[in-house]
Write a protein that holds these residues in place. Structure first.
Motif, PDB file in Angstrom:
ATOM      1  N   ALA A 155      11.071  16.082  84.963  1.00  8.38           N
ATOM      2  CA  ALA A 155      10.947  14.704  84.476  1.00  8.38           C
ATOM      3  C   ALA A 155      11.804  13.756  85.306  1.00  8.38           C
ATOM      4  N   ASN A 176      10.176  13.236  88.690  1.00  6.89           N
ATOM      5  CA  ASN A 176       9.033  12.320  88.552  1.00  6.89           C
ATOM      6  C   ASN A 176       9.502  10.883  88.366  1.00  6.89           C
ATOM      7  N   ASP A 231       8.145  10.780  80.810  1.00  7.15           N
ATOM      8  CA  ASP A 231       7.251  11.773  81.423  1.00  7.15           C
ATOM      9  C   ASP A 231       6.250  12.311  80.412  1.00  7.15           C
TER      10      ASP A 231
END
Length: 299
Positions: free
Chosen positions: A12, A15, A165
């Protein structure tokens, strides 16, 4: 980042960095630091590529020289941050329930009267946050920890990265034609995007970054909602044999048009808020208007 963890939060956080939500400081991502209200406002703004700013002169605790001054102006414009009387408390750590409500406002999460799961501390949730938190639980965006939501606790940068996320699985940040099926909620934050002959298993969010530019859905089967926060007077075009169950309109900085043409079909348009006019054209079965602040025009 020298402090990037190798645990549940790694993917997460990576990202979040890749999509420009978190930028870190001096070579560190600071995963365990508590997120402040200003930092969270900034992350949400980056996600939607918000650029319009509201006047915040009525708030007494946002100095003009502060790094977050412009970010708080954007957050107030988006209506993700409302403040308390004449205070926005930008430097205070945001509580988990506050963070959940901000996210629900941003992504137009459905209000749910009762939680679909029983957590041991649901009675600790403030009344003003219950429906939004129930909605996040219902959609699986928050799962709690050891049977608790911990609504009054703080939220770390890693935990918030995980929440984001959970909600947004992909970002469309380059104009062009897209033809591969998508699974998960997707943020479109640039103009000039065409989805063609594809299935989308999740919500599509038209972010502020689209501005007055175009987003075209041509032969798209959308399983979730189309959430419109960007787009102009000739921008959002539903065409081909596209099928959409629901479009949620929430552009707060100008007029927007939803054009349904050819064999495309939209079951319902929900107009939640806005500050200008919403123009509707084509085959739309139901229109539900929840605000008095916009003029709705049917062509």
């Amino acid at each position: 980042f020298e402090d990037m963890p190798q645990d549940w939060s790694t993917n997460a956080l990576e990202n979040a960095v890749r999509n420009g939500l978190l930028k870190g400081s001096k070579g560190k991502i600071l995963p365990n630091d508590n997120l402040t209200r200003a930092e969270m406002a900034t992350v949400i703004n980056r996600s939607f590529r918000a650029y319009k700013e509201a006047s915040i002169e009525e708030f007494q605790d946002v100095p003009v020289e502060a790094w977050y001054y412009d970010e708080m102006k954007k957050a107030v414009q988006m209506k993700t941050f409302m403040g308390n009387k004449d205070m926005l408390n930008p430097e205070e750590p945001i509580t988990r329930e506050e963070a959940f409500v901000v996210v629900a406002r941003a992504f137009k999460i459905d209000d749910i009267m009762r939680s679909p799961w029983e957590y041991s501390d649901l009675n600790e949730i403030s009344s003003w946050a219950e429906k939004q938190i129930n909605g996040l639980i219902y959609h699986g965006y928050i799962q709690g920890h050891k049977n608790k939501i911990i609504p009054k606790g703080t939220i770390t940068r890693a935990e918030f990265a995980q929440l984001m996320d959970n909600i947004v699985k992909s970002y469309i940040s380059t104009p062009g034609i897209y033809e591969e099926d998508i699974r998960g909620n997707t943020m479109i934050n640039v103009p000039g995007v065409i989805f063609k002959e594809m299935d989308v298993y999740g919500d599509l969010i038209v972010g502020e970054g689209v501005g007055d530019g175009d987003v075209i859905l041509d032969g798209v089967n959308l399983q979730g909602k189309l959430i419109v926060r960007g787009g102009g007077e000739n921008s959002i075009i539903i065409t081909g044999e596209s099928e959409l169950n629901e479009i949620v309109v929430s552009r707060l900085d100008g007029a927007v048009k939803i054009k349904v043409e050819n064999e495309a079909y939209v079951d319902r348009i929900l107009i939640l808020d806005g500050k200008d006019k919403v123009i509707l054209e084509g085959k739309i079965k139901n229109v539900d208007i929840r605000t008095n602040d916009v003029t709705v025009v049917q062509e």
